[in-house]
Motif scaffolding. Sequence first.
Motif, PDB file in Angstrom:
ATOM      1  N   GLU A  99      -2.880   3.043  -7.726  1.00 46.65           N
ATOM      2  CA  GLU A  99      -3.220   3.662  -6.449  1.00 46.65           C
ATOM      3  C   GLU A  99      -4.670   4.149  -6.489  1.00 46.65           C
ATOM      4  O   GLU A  99      -5.018   4.996  -7.307  1.00 46.65           O
ATOM      5  CB  GLU A  99      -2.274   4.835  -6.154  1.00 46.65           C
ATOM      6  CG  GLU A  99      -0.828   4.410  -5.993  1.00 46.65           C
ATOM      7  CD  GLU A  99       0.071   5.544  -5.503  1.00 46.65           C
ATOM      8  OE1 GLU A  99       0.991   5.258  -4.734  1.00 46.65           O
ATOM      9  OE2 GLU A  99      -0.172   6.707  -5.892  1.00 46.65           O
ATOM     10  N   TYR A 100      -5.486   3.625  -5.576  1.00 45.04           N
ATOM     11  CA  TYR A 100      -6.885   4.024  -5.435  1.00 45.04           C
ATOM     12  C   TYR A 100      -7.062   4.834  -4.148  1.00 45.04           C
ATOM     13  O   TYR A 100      -6.131   5.019  -3.372  1.00 45.04           O
ATOM     14  CB  TYR A 100      -7.798   2.784  -5.364  1.00 45.04           C
ATOM     15  CG  TYR A 100      -7.910   1.979  -6.645  1.00 45.04           C
ATOM     16  CD1 TYR A 100      -7.306   2.384  -7.831  1.00 45.04           C
ATOM     17  CD2 TYR A 100      -8.646   0.790  -6.647  1.00 45.04           C
ATOM     18  CE1 TYR A 100      -7.433   1.617  -8.992  1.00 45.04           C
ATOM     19  CE2 TYR A 100      -8.780   0.017  -7.793  1.00 45.04           C
ATOM     20  CZ  TYR A 100      -8.165   0.437  -8.968  1.00 45.04           C
ATOM     21  OH  TYR A 100      -8.294  -0.323 -10.098  1.00 45.04           O
ATOM     22  N   ASN A 191      -5.480   6.146   1.616  1.00 43.51           N
ATOM     23  CA  ASN A 191      -4.998   6.890   0.452  1.00 43.51           C
ATOM     24  C   ASN A 191      -3.475   6.885   0.432  1.00 43.51           C
ATOM     25  O   ASN A 191      -2.861   7.650   1.146  1.00 43.51           O
ATOM     26  CB  ASN A 191      -5.511   8.326   0.498  1.00 43.51           C
ATOM     27  CG  ASN A 191      -5.247   9.054  -0.798  1.00 43.51           C
ATOM     28  OD1 ASN A 191      -5.016   8.425  -1.826  1.00 43.51           O
ATOM     29  ND2 ASN A 191      -5.273  10.376  -0.749  1.00 43.51           N
ATOM     30  N   PRO A 192      -2.878   6.014  -0.371  1.00 42.73           N
ATOM     31  CA  PRO A 192      -3.529   5.183  -1.380  1.00 42.73           C
ATOM     32  C   PRO A 192      -3.900   3.782  -0.884  1.00 42.73           C
ATOM     33  O   PRO A 192      -3.270   3.237  -0.014  1.00 42.73           O
ATOM     34  CB  PRO A 192      -2.440   5.054  -2.453  1.00 42.73           C
ATOM     35  CG  PRO A 192      -1.161   5.062  -1.655  1.00 42.73           C
ATOM     36  CD  PRO A 192      -1.413   5.977  -0.478  1.00 42.73           C
ATOM     37  N   LEU A 193      -4.967   3.311  -1.518  1.00 42.26           N
ATOM     38  CA  LEU A 193      -5.292   1.885  -1.463  1.00 42.26           C
ATOM     39  C   LEU A 193      -4.550   1.314  -2.677  1.00 42.26           C
ATOM     40  O   LEU A 193      -4.812   1.738  -3.799  1.00 42.26           O
ATOM     41  CB  LEU A 193      -6.805   1.726  -1.607  1.00 42.26           C
ATOM     42  CG  LEU A 193      -7.497   0.364  -1.471  1.00 42.26           C
ATOM     43  CD1 LEU A 193      -9.000   0.563  -1.572  1.00 42.26           C
ATOM     44  CD2 LEU A 193      -7.066  -0.656  -2.490  1.00 42.26           C
ATOM     45  N   ILE A 194      -3.619   0.406  -2.441  1.00 45.91           N
ATOM     46  CA  ILE A 194      -2.791  -0.018  -3.583  1.00 45.91           C
ATOM     47  C   ILE A 194      -3.227  -1.356  -4.166  1.00 45.91           C
ATOM     48  O   ILE A 194      -3.680  -2.251  -3.459  1.00 45.91           O
ATOM     49  CB  ILE A 194      -1.286  -0.092  -3.227  1.00 45.91           C
ATOM     50  CG1 ILE A 194      -1.053  -0.992  -2.009  1.00 45.91           C
ATOM     51  CG2 ILE A 194      -0.721   1.301  -3.016  1.00 45.91           C
ATOM     52  CD1 ILE A 194       0.386  -1.424  -1.860  1.00 45.91           C
ATOM     53  N   LEU A 204      -2.040   1.305   2.031  1.00 45.20           N
ATOM     54  CA  LEU A 204      -0.651   1.757   2.165  1.00 45.20           C
ATOM     55  C   LEU A 204      -0.544   2.935   3.135  1.00 45.20           C
ATOM     56  O   LEU A 204       0.520   3.243   3.636  1.00 45.20           O
ATOM     57  CB  LEU A 204      -0.089   2.145   0.800  1.00 45.20           C
ATOM     58  CG  LEU A 204       1.437   2.169   0.718  1.00 45.20           C
ATOM     59  CD1 LEU A 204       2.011   0.785   0.991  1.00 45.20           C
ATOM     60  CD2 LEU A 204       1.910   2.658  -0.654  1.00 45.20           C
ATOM     61  N   ASP A 205      -1.647   3.599   3.382  1.00 44.00           N
ATOM     62  CA  ASP A 205      -1.670   4.653   4.404  1.00 44.00           C
ATOM     63  C   ASP A 205      -2.973   4.488   5.177  1.00 44.00           C
ATOM     64  O   ASP A 205      -3.896   3.800   4.713  1.00 44.00           O
ATOM     65  CB  ASP A 205      -1.587   6.043   3.754  1.00 44.00           C
ATOM     66  CG  ASP A 205      -1.182   7.122   4.766  1.00 44.00           C
ATOM     67  OD1 ASP A 205      -0.984   6.793   5.956  1.00 44.00           O
ATOM     68  OD2 ASP A 205      -1.075   8.293   4.365  1.00 44.00           O
ATOM     69  N   ALA A 206      -3.046   5.122   6.336  1.00 39.25           N
ATOM     70  CA  ALA A 206      -4.255   5.020   7.146  1.00 39.25           C
ATOM     71  C   ALA A 206      -4.478   6.340   7.844  1.00 39.25           C
ATOM     72  O   ALA A 206      -3.587   6.856   8.513  1.00 39.25           O
ATOM     73  CB  ALA A 206      -4.102   3.910   8.186  1.00 39.25           C
ATOM     74  N   LYS A 207      -5.655   6.891   7.647  1.00 42.17           N
ATOM     75  CA  LYS A 207      -6.024   8.108   8.356  1.00 42.17           C
ATOM     76  C   LYS A 207      -7.302   7.782   9.123  1.00 42.17           C
ATOM     77  O   LYS A 207      -8.324   7.426   8.514  1.00 42.17           O
ATOM     78  CB  LYS A 207      -6.250   9.239   7.361  1.00 42.17           C
ATOM     79  CG  LYS A 207      -6.307  10.606   7.997  1.00 42.17           C
ATOM     80  CD  LYS A 207      -6.301  11.680   6.913  1.00 42.17           C
ATOM     81  CE  LYS A 207      -6.630  13.033   7.519  1.00 42.17           C
ATOM     82  NZ  LYS A 207      -6.897  14.022   6.467  1.00 42.17           N
ATOM     83  N   VAL A 208      -7.232   7.871  10.432  1.00 43.42           N
ATOM     84  CA  VAL A 208      -8.371   7.482  11.264  1.00 43.42           C
ATOM     85  C   VAL A 208      -8.646   8.566  12.290  1.00 43.42           C
ATOM     86  O   VAL A 208      -7.722   9.036  12.959  1.00 43.42           O
ATOM     87  CB  VAL A 208      -8.095   6.142  12.000  1.00 43.42           C
ATOM     88  CG1 VAL A 208      -9.241   5.783  12.941  1.00 43.42           C
ATOM     89  CG2 VAL A 208      -7.855   5.016  11.002  1.00 43.42           C
TER      90      VAL A 208
END
Lengths: 380, 291
Positions: A99-100, A191-194, A204-208
Amino acid sequence: MDLLEYQGKQLFARHGVPVPRGGYAATVDEAVDVADGLGYPVVVKAQVQIGGRGKAGGIKIAQDRDECRAHAEAILGMDIRGLTVRELWIEEASDIASEYYASFVFDRAAKATLAMLSTKGGMDIEAVAEEDPSAIARLHIDPLLGFQDYHARRLCFEAGVDADVVRPVSALLAKLYEAYVAEEAMLVEVNPLIIKQDRSVAALDAKVTLDDNALFRHPENAELRNPSAEDPQEQMAKERGLTYVKLDGDIGILGNGAGLVMSTLDVVAQAGGRPANFLDAGGGSKAEAITSAVEVILSDPKVKAVLFNIFGGITRCDEVARGLITAFEQIKPQVPFVVRLDGTNDQEGRQLLADANLPNVHTAATMDEAASKVVEVARA
Amino acid sequence: MSILVDKDTRLCVSGITGREGTFHTLNNKRYGTNVVAGVTPGKEGQDVDGIPVYNTFRKAVDEHGANTAMIFVPPRFAADSILEAADAGIKLIVAITEGIPAHDELRVYTHLKRLGDVRLVGPNCPGILSPGKANVGIIPAAFFKEGNVGVVSRSGTLTYQIGNELAQRGFGNSSIVGIGGDPVPGSSFIDIIELFENDPQTELIVMSGEIGGSAEEEAAEYIAANVSKPVVGYIAGFTAPPGKTMGHAGAIVSGSQGTAAAKAEALESKGVRVGRTPTQVADIAVEILGG
């Protein structure tokens, strides 16, 4: 404007940022239909704009249809830190190897876009920044140059990205920046970039967060909704073109100009009161806008008293007085008002109010006096 | 003396033929500002109360030696208009327009910075008033007279409130500069405070900030190192909740960043006295300059 995870992922997908396959569901049956289409296992994810969804039980993996149904039933309607879950995102489960973290954020202080990449993803990035700042690679992007391949490589090598995934991570970053610029975002965060078992990558998630001032160029974004966060007064104010923010006190506030209204809230708080809202009636407010604003303020049942604080520049105090008089004719407020008019046409405005002799309307000569007065009448 | 605008100002207004543009341009002209031209593409040959209108800034500069631009066009055209004014050789651009997209502002800021000699004030600001000399923008000039207090502010009406409190105690102003409420202002507190520090007429500087960003904190550092004149501060938004935009696009507390308390503390730690209300700001000014 903050987007929900699924809205952010759909935005990412439009720009080629890889995201897991998934679908939207507002009911349990819809959730099962989407999951059947994707194939199991799936992840059932609550769509609310708040961190800690997983810990609160808002994200669950389902191995089959029965589990999916049970999870959807449990999560829809669940309260997560004050927000009621009304929407779900159902997506294929991913085999996660690492997870990045990646983001582009509009950095006001630097007057440039800040790019960040870390191999310590899947946790609160502010905590990572505090404990181990060297774990986050950062660089600023020149808006006239854009995000170049060497920027991506530098971030990857500085962050210590596994050598075999430097290329796909770099490609994801480039697409993410493209989305950030094209959609005029203030923040895009993954977060996370998998890194998956097969060494492919995905968000895997997106916050915009989008720039409200740019929505006129993005009508499809302007229509995005977040029903769990919508407040009835804020919705009503938005439809009427008023700048309104709901607060948790009981003194309604109306002023002209954002700075003066913020200052008014502070002065009321110093006088011992608790503001119910921020409402900027704007420069050059006409009588109709004032009447409309009074309706919005009074639609909040907690409001016990209302303060008008006007310093007329372009706004004329007589127009404000006329608007208030019309509001009294139309809605017959049951709570006391304190009105302070200063600036352009203040004499005329005060005279209009004196002549109208409105019930339970008090006047004040200064901002400080107005604040003390409104706190006093709200308590009475 | 004063800063930025005065009797040498030769103003060209972009958007002069719009309703707001016409109204405020004529207000500025009545005040005595030398308004030499306007720009509205496609309307060259017309005039607004005797002020000639041109298709381009280039021509307004060539024909009339315009040295200051005021931008009144809607947000979608504003960045382009600022860049056009700079390209035509204008060195001071005052952008009144509210609602310019942040990415546009970022590109404009970066380009102008590279040019090096063009100053942008705003956007989303009330403009600049040098009482008795020139008014470029929408500040209601009737409330202000000439004097020794320089005012710089992120907000319009709050500036009038503070200015009025000062006026009631007998103070006038060298210049009043609105730097605007957007995330990427063309000029910062530091840029304007530096001008006031070097302006012989200015004896006291009032800076009015608000939540969001870190411009006040940066100004505090600058003042401690570079400013000999007394500075009085004010910060709006102590009661603003995090994550909510309070009217101005730039007025938002992000997490624990950009709070009013942190800004007031940063200023006070550098010896800048901060009034907790606009009235207190005027009280402190009286203490410093004498009533």
